[in-house]
Design a protein around this motif. Structure first.
Motif, PDB file in Angstrom:
ATOM      1  N   GLU A  33       0.834  -1.207   0.000  1.00 21.00           N
ATOM      2  CA  GLU A  33       0.000   0.000   0.000  1.00 21.00           C
ATOM      3  C   GLU A  33       0.868   1.256   0.000  1.00 21.00           C
ATOM      4  O   GLU A  33       0.583   2.215  -0.713  1.00 21.00           O
ATOM      5  CB  GLU A  33      -0.944   0.014   1.205  1.00 21.00           C
ATOM      6  CG  GLU A  33      -2.093  -0.959   1.090  1.00 21.00           C
ATOM      7  CD  GLU A  33      -3.011  -0.670  -0.086  1.00 21.00           C
ATOM      8  OE1 GLU A  33      -3.310   0.513  -0.352  1.00 21.00           O
ATOM      9  OE2 GLU A  33      -3.428  -1.630  -0.742  1.00 21.00           O
ATOM     10  N   GLN A  34       1.909   1.238   0.805  1.00 16.12           N
ATOM     11  CA  GLN A  34       2.814   2.389   0.867  1.00 16.12           C
ATOM     12  C   GLN A  34       3.509   2.588  -0.476  1.00 16.12           C
ATOM     13  O   GLN A  34       3.600   3.701  -0.977  1.00 16.12           O
ATOM     14  CB  GLN A  34       3.848   2.199   1.976  1.00 16.12           C
ATOM     15  CG  GLN A  34       4.794   3.377   2.105  1.00 16.12           C
ATOM     16  CD  GLN A  34       5.805   3.174   3.229  1.00 16.12           C
ATOM     17  OE1 GLN A  34       5.738   2.229   3.990  1.00 16.12           O
ATOM     18  NE2 GLN A  34       6.751   4.077   3.302  1.00 16.12           N
ATOM     19  N   HIS A  35       3.993   1.508  -1.080  1.00 13.31           N
ATOM     20  CA  HIS A  35       4.657   1.601  -2.383  1.00 13.31           C
ATOM     21  C   HIS A  35       3.690   2.116  -3.446  1.00 13.31           C
ATOM     22  O   HIS A  35       4.040   2.972  -4.253  1.00 13.31           O
ATOM     23  CB  HIS A  35       5.212   0.237  -2.807  1.00 13.31           C
ATOM     24  CG  HIS A  35       5.752   0.247  -4.191  1.00 13.31           C
ATOM     25  ND1 HIS A  35       6.960   0.822  -4.511  1.00 13.31           N
ATOM     26  CD2 HIS A  35       5.233  -0.200  -5.354  1.00 13.31           C
ATOM     27  CE1 HIS A  35       7.164   0.721  -5.813  1.00 13.31           C
ATOM     28  NE2 HIS A  35       6.125   0.095  -6.348  1.00 13.31           N
ATOM     29  N   ARG A  36       2.471   1.590  -3.437  1.00 10.58           N
ATOM     30  CA  ARG A  36       1.474   2.025  -4.413  1.00 10.58           C
ATOM     31  C   ARG A  36       1.188   3.511  -4.278  1.00 10.58           C
ATOM     32  O   ARG A  36       1.121   4.236  -5.271  1.00 10.58           O
ATOM     33  CB  ARG A  36       0.189   1.216  -4.253  1.00 10.58           C
ATOM     34  CG  ARG A  36      -0.844   1.556  -5.323  1.00 10.58           C
ATOM     35  CD  ARG A  36      -2.067   0.751  -5.173  1.00 10.58           C
ATOM     36  NE  ARG A  36      -2.777   1.247  -4.000  1.00 10.58           N
ATOM     37  CZ  ARG A  36      -3.969   0.857  -3.637  1.00 10.58           C
ATOM     38  NH1 ARG A  36      -4.588  -0.069  -4.315  1.00 10.58           N
ATOM     39  NH2 ARG A  36      -4.544   1.363  -2.585  1.00 10.58           N
ATOM     40  N   GLU A  37       1.031   3.994  -3.060  1.00  2.19           N
ATOM     41  CA  GLU A  37       0.779   5.423  -2.838  1.00  2.19           C
ATOM     42  C   GLU A  37       1.961   6.273  -3.297  1.00  2.19           C
ATOM     43  O   GLU A  37       1.768   7.346  -3.873  1.00  2.19           O
ATOM     44  CB  GLU A  37       0.443   5.696  -1.374  1.00  2.19           C
ATOM     45  CG  GLU A  37      -0.940   5.217  -0.979  1.00  2.19           C
ATOM     46  CD  GLU A  37      -2.051   5.735  -1.898  1.00  2.19           C
ATOM     47  OE1 GLU A  37      -2.080   6.946  -2.199  1.00  2.19           O
ATOM     48  OE2 GLU A  37      -2.888   4.923  -2.329  1.00  2.19           O
ATOM     49  N   GLU A  38       3.178   5.804  -3.064  1.00  4.36           N
ATOM     50  CA  GLU A  38       4.368   6.525  -3.529  1.00  4.36           C
ATOM     51  C   GLU A  38       4.416   6.552  -5.057  1.00  4.36           C
ATOM     52  O   GLU A  38       4.765   7.568  -5.661  1.00  4.36           O
ATOM     53  CB  GLU A  38       5.637   5.893  -2.962  1.00  4.36           C
ATOM     54  CG  GLU A  38       5.801   6.122  -1.477  1.00  4.36           C
ATOM     55  CD  GLU A  38       6.931   5.305  -0.858  1.00  4.36           C
ATOM     56  OE1 GLU A  38       7.596   4.516  -1.577  1.00  4.36           O
ATOM     57  OE2 GLU A  38       7.140   5.449   0.358  1.00  4.36           O
ATOM     58  N   PHE A  39       4.046   5.438  -5.684  1.00  7.87           N
ATOM     59  CA  PHE A  39       4.037   5.372  -7.147  1.00  7.87           C
ATOM     60  C   PHE A  39       2.993   6.332  -7.709  1.00  7.87           C
ATOM     61  O   PHE A  39       3.260   7.070  -8.661  1.00  7.87           O
ATOM     62  CB  PHE A  39       3.760   3.937  -7.615  1.00  7.87           C
ATOM     63  CG  PHE A  39       3.964   3.748  -9.086  1.00  7.87           C
ATOM     64  CD1 PHE A  39       5.232   3.528  -9.594  1.00  7.87           C
ATOM     65  CD2 PHE A  39       2.891   3.801  -9.965  1.00  7.87           C
ATOM     66  CE1 PHE A  39       5.434   3.364 -10.955  1.00  7.87           C
ATOM     67  CE2 PHE A  39       3.078   3.640 -11.321  1.00  7.87           C
ATOM     68  CZ  PHE A  39       4.352   3.421 -11.820  1.00  7.87           C
ATOM     69  N   LEU A  40       1.800   6.334  -7.122  1.00  4.95           N
ATOM     70  CA  LEU A  40       0.750   7.258  -7.576  1.00  4.95           C
ATOM     71  C   LEU A  40       1.162   8.707  -7.352  1.00  4.95           C
ATOM     72  O   LEU A  40       0.849   9.578  -8.173  1.00  4.95           O
ATOM     73  CB  LEU A  40      -0.568   6.946  -6.870  1.00  4.95           C
ATOM     74  CG  LEU A  40      -1.222   5.629  -7.282  1.00  4.95           C
ATOM     75  CD1 LEU A  40      -2.423   5.325  -6.390  1.00  4.95           C
ATOM     76  CD2 LEU A  40      -1.616   5.640  -8.744  1.00  4.95           C
ATOM     77  N   ALA A  41       1.872   8.986  -6.277  1.00  5.87           N
ATOM     78  CA  ALA A  41       2.374  10.345  -6.032  1.00  5.87           C
ATOM     79  C   ALA A  41       3.367  10.745  -7.123  1.00  5.87           C
ATOM     80  O   ALA A  41       3.373  11.901  -7.573  1.00  5.87           O
ATOM     81  CB  ALA A  41       3.016  10.443  -4.650  1.00  5.87           C
ATOM     82  N   SER A  42       4.170   9.801  -7.583  1.00  5.84           N
ATOM     83  CA  SER A  42       5.100  10.079  -8.690  1.00  5.84           C
ATOM     84  C   SER A  42       4.337  10.385  -9.974  1.00  5.84           C
ATOM     85  O   SER A  42       4.712  11.291 -10.727  1.00  5.84           O
ATOM     86  CB  SER A  42       6.032   8.888  -8.910  1.00  5.84           C
ATOM     87  OG  SER A  42       6.866   8.694  -7.812  1.00  5.84           O
ATOM     88  N   ALA A  43       3.275   9.629 -10.231  1.00  5.62           N
ATOM     89  CA  ALA A  43       2.452   9.878 -11.421  1.00  5.62           C
ATOM     90  C   ALA A  43       1.827  11.269 -11.343  1.00  5.62           C
ATOM     91  O   ALA A  43       1.823  12.018 -12.329  1.00  5.62           O
ATOM     92  CB  ALA A  43       1.368   8.809 -11.550  1.00  5.62           C
ATOM     93  N   ARG A  44       1.300  11.616 -10.177  1.00  7.79           N
ATOM     94  CA  ARG A  44       0.709  12.949  -9.996  1.00  7.79           C
ATOM     95  C   ARG A  44       1.758  14.038 -10.197  1.00  7.79           C
ATOM     96  O   ARG A  44       1.485  15.075 -10.796  1.00  7.79           O
ATOM     97  CB  ARG A  44       0.088  13.067  -8.608  1.00  7.79           C
ATOM     98  CG  ARG A  44      -1.185  12.280  -8.452  1.00  7.79           C
ATOM     99  CD  ARG A  44      -1.814  12.526  -7.062  1.00  7.79           C
ATOM    100  NE  ARG A  44      -2.654  11.414  -6.720  1.00  7.79           N
ATOM    101  CZ  ARG A  44      -2.327  10.416  -5.901  1.00  7.79           C
ATOM    102  NH1 ARG A  44      -1.164  10.406  -5.282  1.00  7.79           N
ATOM    103  NH2 ARG A  44      -3.173   9.431  -5.677  1.00  7.79           N
TER     104      ARG A  44
END
Length: 144
Positions: A33-44
Motif C-alpha cells: 500500500e505504501q509503495h502504491r501510494e508513492e508510485f501514484l504520487a510520482s504519477a501525480r
C-alpha cells in the motif's frame, strides 16, 4: 470441571508459524500500500510538471498493478474524462525508464496510438487531431 488441553510441541510450532505468517502478510500488505501510494504520487508529480497544476489536479490516477505487464514494469493510468476512451499512462520500467504518454485506443484496427507528452498544449493538439480524423472518417467534414 475445567479441562486443560495440553499442546504438543508440533501444535505450538504450528501456532507460532501461523501467527508469524499472518503478521508477515499484514506487513507485506502495508508495504505494498505504501509503495502504491508513492508510485501514484510520482504519477501525480509527473502530470503536474507536464500538464500544469490545474489539469493535473483533475486526474484520478489508478495503479494498474503488474500482473499483465512485462517483468520490472509498473504503471498507473488516468482517464481524461467521463465518456472518453483516451487516457494518460505513467509507466516505470526497471526503476529507471519513465514514460508519460497519451494512449488513444483505436476501435477500428485494435492498435493503440501512443504519444509521449510534452505539455498541455501538445495534449490538446493530439486530441484535436484525433477528433478531426474521427470526423473525417465518419464523413463529417470541417469541424471549424
Amino acid at each position: 470441571m475445567t479441562t486443560t488441553t495440553h499442546l504438543t510441541v508440533a501444535d505450538l510450532a504450528s501456532l507460532a508459524f501461523t501467527k508469524w505468517a499472518s503478521e508477515g502478510e499484514a506487513e507485506g500488505d502495508e508495504m505494498f500500500e505504501q509503495h502504491r501510494e508513492e508510485f501514484l504520487a510520482s504519477a501525480r508529480g509527473r502530470a503536474h510538471s507536464v500538464l500544469g497544476e490545474e489539469a493535473a489536479a483533475q486526474l484520478d490516477w489508478q495503479y494498474t498493478g503488474t500482473l499483465d505487464l512485462p517483468a520490472g514494469t509498473e504503471q498507473a493510468t488516468a482517464s481524461l474524462g467521463e465518456g472518453r476512451t483516451e487516457y494518460l499512462q505513467y509507466r516505470v520500467v526497471d526503476s529507471d525508464e519513465v514514460t508519460f504518454v497519451l494512449v488513444q485506443p483505436c476501435n477500428s484496427c485494435g492498435h493503440d496510438q501512443i504519444n509521449e507528452l510534452r505539455d498541455l498544449t501538445h495534449l490538446g493538439g493530439l486530441l484535436e487531431t484525433a477528433a478531426d480524423l474521427a470526423q473525417a472518417v465518419q464523413g463529417g467534414g470541417d469541424r471549424g
